[in-house]
Write an enzyme that holds these catalytic residues in place. Sequence first.
Site: not given
Length: 139
Positions: A34, A41, A58
């Site tokens: 944050c 977060d 990936l």
Amino acid sequence: MPSTPSKTLETFPNPKPGRDFHIHMEVPEFTCLCPKTGQPDFATLVLDYIPNQACVELKSLKLYMWSFRDEGHFHEDVTNRILDDLVAATDPRYMRLTAKFYVRGGIFTNVVAEHRKDGWQPAPRVDLTQFEHQSNTRG
């Protein structure tokens, strides 16, 4: 290929560039900080796209997502930044990124950002498959 966080997104050639097909990915362990409090977060990111000439690799995607762990971002900013970076790397026909952030201050935040390649129109009645989420973090 490295095993440390990286902002580099690698791609590979689309094996069927003449066909629209839907790729669905889930990233259940996304973290950033944050920017106001410095607290972590957590989010589940859901990526859906129809590739053009390239697909995202990936492992590079995993390391790219990991690179946000110690960076401060508002939910709306990081979702759009990730989408912009993925679009820049793959130039998809269509891409949607949904970020489902865990509860913070009693509020769940979902951010959905989309990109559509100029001139691309889906075939009539293209319904993107709804996949059951594999994450146990949120329904």
